[in-house]
Design a protein around this motif. Structure first.
Motif, short mmCIF file in Angstrom:
data_model
loop_
_atom_site.label_atom_id
_atom_site.label_comp_id
_atom_site.label_asym_id
_atom_site.label_seq_id
_atom_site.Cartn_x
_atom_site.Cartn_y
_atom_site.Cartn_z
N VAL A 69 0.84 -1.20 0.00
CA VAL A 69 0.00 0.00 0.00
C VAL A 69 0.88 1.25 0.00
CG1 VAL A 69 -1.79 1.24 1.31
CG2 VAL A 69 -1.75 -1.28 1.31
N LEU A 70 0.45 2.24 -0.76
CA LEU A 70 1.13 3.55 -0.77
C LEU A 70 0.11 4.60 -0.32
CD1 LEU A 70 3.24 5.67 -1.56
CD2 LEU A 70 2.63 5.31 -3.96
N VAL A 71 0.41 5.28 0.80
CA VAL A 71 -0.52 6.26 1.37
C VAL A 71 -0.06 7.67 1.01
CG1 VAL A 71 -1.56 7.14 3.48
CG2 VAL A 71 -1.08 4.69 3.27
N CYS A 72 -0.87 8.35 0.20
CA CYS A 72 -0.55 9.72 -0.24
C CYS A 72 -1.73 10.67 -0.01
CB CYS A 72 -0.21 9.74 -1.73
SG CYS A 72 1.25 8.81 -2.17
N SER A 73 -2.59 10.31 0.93
CA SER A 73 -3.73 11.18 1.26
C SER A 73 -3.26 12.24 2.26
CB SER A 73 -4.87 10.33 1.81
OG SER A 73 -4.36 9.43 2.79
N ALA A 91 2.89 -4.55 3.49
CA ALA A 91 3.87 -3.47 3.52
C ALA A 91 3.17 -2.17 3.15
CB ALA A 91 4.99 -3.75 2.52
N VAL A 92 3.57 -1.08 3.84
CA VAL A 92 2.93 0.21 3.57
C VAL A 92 3.98 1.31 3.53
CG1 VAL A 92 2.25 0.36 6.03
CG2 VAL A 92 1.18 1.88 4.36
N ARG A 118 9.28 -5.38 10.22
CA ARG A 118 8.99 -4.06 9.64
C ARG A 118 8.12 -4.13 8.40
NH1 ARG A 118 13.28 0.05 8.41
NH2 ARG A 118 11.35 0.92 7.59
N LEU A 119 7.01 -3.40 8.43
CA LEU A 119 6.12 -3.27 7.26
C LEU A 119 6.07 -1.82 6.79
CD1 LEU A 119 3.01 -5.35 8.47
CD2 LEU A 119 4.61 -5.98 6.65
N VAL A 120 6.41 -0.90 7.68
CA VAL A 120 6.16 0.54 7.43
C VAL A 120 7.42 1.25 6.96
CG1 VAL A 120 5.37 2.71 8.47
CG2 VAL A 120 4.42 0.53 9.28
N GLN A 121 7.28 2.06 5.93
CA GLN A 121 8.35 2.99 5.51
C GLN A 121 7.74 4.38 5.37
OE1 GLN A 121 11.33 1.62 2.82
NE2 GLN A 121 11.56 3.61 1.83
N VAL A 122 8.48 5.39 5.80
CA VAL A 122 7.99 6.77 5.76
C VAL A 122 8.74 7.54 4.66
CG1 VAL A 122 7.58 8.87 7.10
CG2 VAL A 122 7.50 6.64 8.23
N GLY A 123 8.01 8.43 3.97
CA GLY A 123 8.55 9.11 2.78
C GLY A 123 9.51 10.26 3.05
N SER A 291 11.32 -8.62 -2.56
CA SER A 291 12.23 -9.72 -2.22
C SER A 291 11.87 -10.38 -0.89
CB SER A 291 13.67 -9.21 -2.15
OG SER A 291 13.80 -8.40 -0.99
N GLY A 292 10.89 -9.82 -0.21
CA GLY A 292 10.47 -10.39 1.07
C GLY A 292 11.26 -9.85 2.25
N GLU A 293 12.18 -8.92 1.96
CA GLU A 293 13.02 -8.36 3.03
C GLU A 293 12.20 -7.43 3.93
OE1 GLU A 293 17.33 -6.02 3.01
OE2 GLU A 293 16.25 -6.34 1.15
N GLY A 294 11.11 -6.89 3.39
CA GLY A 294 10.29 -5.92 4.14
C GLY A 294 10.86 -4.53 3.96
#
Ligand code: NAD
Ligand code: ISE
Length: 335
Positions: A69-73, A91-92, A118-123, A291-294
């Motif tokens: 998921v990509l959150v851009c709201s 993953a988001v 880890r599933l979350v990455q911040v932009g 690759s499944g690394e997260g």
């Protein structure tokens, strides 16, 4: 494997990232979109080969075709979408901010910790910019000795009508807070905020602002936000070390000499200035998730830490006081 991405929020940056995922980055396709303005989402989907339009972000997250998921709201909606993605085990990638309060970010840390990886990455895309990476390499090499002061200028030519005075901190300087933590490799410990004589082009906005921060080890950090400066989008950074200084270089592909002047072009906006950084950011995200690394880029802890600094900055702006920053306990997942 092709990573199938669902995008929530198809406004300015959502569309730019969809273009990037579709035409620039390899290994990804956009299979679903959603926006509070359904018409906008439909228009965006009509330009994609095979994208479903969902009536809500939650529906999109539940779509079996969506791997990530990509959150851009808008910022206040991020918390719910990130939590729903974690609950679905997906993953988001969340554009900044991770969430708009310290408490909301803590909920995300707790949920991701309970998930266990880890599933979350911040932009925070500055970490992918080649100039910032070169600056970090110089600091880490020890060539200028220990850093003592960091100057960070964040200049926007103009801002939209809905931009409020808090936004200079929570929407704009949040990037400077993150990149400072990353460059110096330590947390921020206190902040003061003072307003300069107001730029008349900013109407009733308190602009520019000067923020003076202290890191845990005592490095002083000076962040300037000027968001009505008209001449261009100018991002500057300079570290003063014990034996030298290092600064982001002026950019531009040509140096122009004409009419008794010499100079390089100044970008128009963040899309132009950081175009290559966003590309690298997304390629690395797609590669890691597929690759499944997260997620391997800026973490939920980084999003939390930046937001706690923002909260303290807003308090300092209104009180005029020096406000201490206490991040509390760092969950084990974040090292
Ligand atoms: P925008 O207003 O152009 O787009 C936001 C979109 O979100 C709109 O289309 C709106 O209808 C939609 N939206 C609002 N509430 C929603 C909801 N509940 N569910 C689904 N969609 C919803 O704004 P933007 O400039 O694209 O900014 C979006 C986000 O990206 C913000 O969090 C902003 O801080 C961030 N941003 C980051 C950078 C960067 O340099 N990393 C640059 C610009 C914006
Ligand atoms: C915008 O939301 C961004 O994230 C840009 O990078 C920043 O420069 C701008 O000030 C913000 O409004």
């Amino acid at each position: 494997m092709t990573l199938r991405v669902g995008v929530i929020g198809t406004g300015m940056i959502g569309r730019d990232h969809i273009r990037r995922l579709t035409r620039v980055v390899s290994g990804a396709e956009v299979v679903a979109v959603s926006d509070a303005n359904e018409q906008v989402a439909k228009e965006v989907a009509s330009g994609l080969p095979d994208a479903t339009v969902h009536v809500s972000g939650e529906d999109l997250i539940g779509d079996e075709r969506v791997d990530a998921v990509l959150v851009c709201s808008w910022g206040p909606t991020h918390e719910a979408y990130v939590l729903a993605s974690i609950a679905a085990g997906k993953a988001v990638f969340c554009e900044k901010p991770l969430a708009t309060t310290r408490e909301a970010c803590r909920k995300i840390l707790d949920a991701e910790s309970a998930h266990g990886s880890r599933l979350v990455q911040v932009g925070f895309m500055r970490r992918y910019d080649e100039s910032y990476r070169a600056l970090k390499d110089v600091i880490d090499s020890g060539r200028i000795g220990a850093p003592l002061i960091y100057f960070s200028s964040h200049r926007n030519p103009s801002v939209p009508e809905h931009y409020t005075k808090d936004m200079a901190i929570v929407d704009t300087a949040v990037h400077d807070f993150d990149v400072t933590r990353w460059l110096l490799g330590e947390e921020l410990a206190a902040i003061r905020v003072v307003a300069a004589k107001a730029n008349s082009l900013g109407k009733d906005l308190q602009d520019p602002l000067l923020m003076i921060l202290e890191t845990a080890s005592g490095v002083l950090v000076n962040v300037e936000t000027s968001v009505n400066i008209r001449y261009g989008y100018d991002i500057r950074g300079e570290v003063v070390g014990e034996t030298g200084t290092a600064a982001l270089a002026d950019r531009g592909l040509v140096v122009l000499r004409t009419g008794n002047q010499v100079g390089v072009a100044v970008p128009e906006d963040w899309r132009q200035r950081f175009i290559a950084a966003y590309d690298v950011e997304f390629q690395e995200w797609v590669n890691a998730v597929a690759s499944g690394e997260g997620a391997t880029g800026p973490s939920a802890w980084d999003g939390y830490a930046a937001q706690v600094v923002c909260d303290a900055g807003v308090e300092a702006l209104y009180s005029g006081d020096r406000v201490e920053i206490d991040l509390g306990v760092k969950p084990a997942l974040y090292g």
